[in-house]
Design a protein around this motif. Structure first.
Motif: not given
Length: 161
Positions: A15-35
């Motif tokens: 669950i934590f791994s899925i959550f972590s990936l979700g946060v990474a994609y949220f920061v990338q696509y929703i908050l628009e911080h390019k990794p």
């Protein structure tokens, strides 16, 4: 009882791994911080851990080996994250991994202008922080904790069976 504890621990890590990936994609696509490239590479151990844990929960064979593989996955995640954190702090120099992943194969004026217009993200630039820590620093801490937890699961596997 201990076998149930192992399954619960693995489920929580899943669950934590899925959550972590979700946060990474949220920061990338929703908050628009390019990794940067290392940020993208740091996601691979989490993707691997999801697959590995699902294997343990579904197959119920080779559990000890798969848990060992999971521990190695998080140890590698810790090393990658620490390396990224070290680049951000100036402990290490950026490597080829951090450079643009585009190769300039023909040096025409148009292709060179096109490459120069692309904004490349440097591994040493921190574009997003949480509680004053970069995501690489947070990932280093979390990966280290998950490494310890999974390695302890592996070492106590026979005892918990």
């Amino acid at each position: 009882m201990n076998q149930l504890k192992n399954k619960t621990t693995l489920s929580l890590i899943l669950i934590f791994s899925i959550f972590s990936l979700g946060v990474a994609y949220f920061v990338q696509y929703i908050l628009e911080h390019k990794p940067c490239n290392l940020c993208l590479i740091e996601r691979l151990p989490y993707i691997s851990s999801i697959i590995i844990i699902l294997l343990v929960l579904i197959l119920k064979k080779f559990e000890k080996f798969i848990i060992f593989l999971l521990a190695l996955t998080f140890i590698s995640a810790t090393l990658i994250s620490f390396y990224h954190f070290g680049i951000e702090q100036g402990f290490f120099k950026e490597s080829l991994v951090c450079n643009s992943n585009n190769e300039i194969s023909n040096l025409t004026k148009e292709s060179l202008l096109k490459e120069l217009q692309k904004k490349t993200i440097s591994c040493k630039d921190v574009s997003f922080t949480f509680l004053g820590l970069s995501l690489a620093a947070i990932n280093t801490i979390i990966s280290l904790i998950l490494s310890v937890i999974t390695f302890k699961l592996f070492l106590k596997y026979e005892k918990n069976k």
